[in-house]
Design an enzyme around this catalytic site. Sequence first.
Site, short mmCIF file in Angstrom:
data_model
loop_
_atom_site.label_atom_id
_atom_site.label_comp_id
_atom_site.label_asym_id
_atom_site.label_seq_id
_atom_site.Cartn_x
_atom_site.Cartn_y
_atom_site.Cartn_z
N GLY A 112 0.80 -1.23 0.00
CA GLY A 112 0.00 0.00 0.00
C GLY A 112 0.82 1.28 0.00
O GLY A 112 0.34 2.32 0.43
N SER A 113 2.05 1.22 -0.53
CA SER A 113 2.83 2.48 -0.50
C SER A 113 2.18 3.54 -1.39
O SER A 113 2.24 4.73 -1.08
CB SER A 113 4.29 2.24 -0.87
OG SER A 113 4.44 1.96 -2.23
N ASN A 144 -5.58 2.79 -12.83
CA ASN A 144 -4.63 1.80 -12.31
C ASN A 144 -3.22 2.34 -12.51
O ASN A 144 -2.97 3.10 -13.43
CB ASN A 144 -4.77 0.48 -13.07
CG ASN A 144 -3.83 -0.60 -12.53
OD1 ASN A 144 -3.66 -0.73 -11.32
ND2 ASN A 144 -3.20 -1.35 -13.42
N HIS A 179 0.75 0.99 -13.03
CA HIS A 179 1.48 -0.22 -13.41
C HIS A 179 2.98 0.11 -13.47
O HIS A 179 3.35 1.16 -13.99
CB HIS A 179 0.98 -0.70 -14.78
CG HIS A 179 1.56 -2.02 -15.19
ND1 HIS A 179 1.08 -3.21 -14.71
CD2 HIS A 179 2.61 -2.32 -15.99
CE1 HIS A 179 1.81 -4.21 -15.22
NE2 HIS A 179 2.73 -3.69 -15.99
N ASP A 189 -4.47 -4.06 -18.12
CA ASP A 189 -3.38 -3.12 -18.46
C ASP A 189 -3.49 -2.52 -19.86
O ASP A 189 -2.48 -2.14 -20.46
CB ASP A 189 -2.00 -3.81 -18.32
CG ASP A 189 -1.74 -4.27 -16.90
OD1 ASP A 189 -2.24 -3.63 -15.96
OD2 ASP A 189 -1.03 -5.28 -16.75
C1 GRF Z 1 3.13 -0.96 -7.65
O1 GRF Z 1 4.35 -1.25 -8.25
C2 GRF Z 1 2.07 -0.71 -8.68
O2 GRF Z 1 2.57 -0.20 -9.87
C3 GRF Z 1 1.52 -2.08 -8.92
O3 GRF Z 1 1.56 -2.72 -7.69
C4 GRF Z 1 2.58 -2.14 -6.88
C5 GRF Z 1 1.92 -1.74 -5.61
O4 GRF Z 1 2.84 -1.29 -4.66
N1 GRF Z 1 0.20 -2.04 -9.51
P1 GRF Z 1 2.34 -0.67 -3.31
O5 GRF Z 1 1.47 -1.71 -2.62
O6 GRF Z 1 1.55 0.56 -3.63
O7 GRF Z 1 3.58 -0.39 -2.54
#
Ligand code: GRF
Length: 196
Positions: A14-15, A109, A111, A152
């Site tokens: 969830g960063s 989204n 990615h 995607d």
């Molecule tokens: C990120 O790299 C995002 O691009 C992908 O999943 C990852 C999620 O990372 N969809 P975080 O949980 O937000 O740290």
Amino acid sequence: MTSKRLTVFASGTGSNFISLHQSVQKGIIPATITAFITDKPGCSARSYAKEHNITDYVLRPADFDSHDGYVKKLLSVLEEETPDLILLAGYLKKIPDEVIRRYPKKILNIHPSLLPLYGGKGWYGHKVHHAVIENGDIESGCTIHYVTEVYDDGPIIAQRKVPVFPEDHPDSLAKRVLKEEHTLYTEVVKRLLEQS
Ligand code: GRF
């Protein structure tokens, strides 16, 4: 308190969710994150939602008798939450087509690659960064796109590039890309809300 409402979906660390929430708290994103939805009850992102009094929902297809039951519940939660934008932030389940059709151009989204490279079903996490390095690419990055019925594949809203260095390994590249994800997601959400 602003009237714009955001719902975030996440399954993992969830960063991106945390970074979006911090941008809301700092007043950079003119909105409130009113709901958090996950398919992973034990994920760190959910703990963060709870700690910050963001209403959280655990919705797992396996907990429902039928796909229709799951979709109905998801739609009713969203109906209640009335989000202006729905933000996927590391959410690993596919959003049902019925939900995508109900919220055209409202679901975003993020990615961790320069789509259309390294996108589609099964392309996530370190698999992406590993492939970028294996292929000898000299740049990678992240993409924010609208969610359509194909993984995607929706229209690209914004991308940000990062260099790939010869000494990179998936962790170092992931870290560099993630840093850009955080700033790009905030910028895009802010811009879309201000335009709407
Ligand atoms: C990120 O790299 C995002 O691009 C992908 O999943 C990852 C999620 O990372 N969809 P975080 O949980 O937000 O740290």
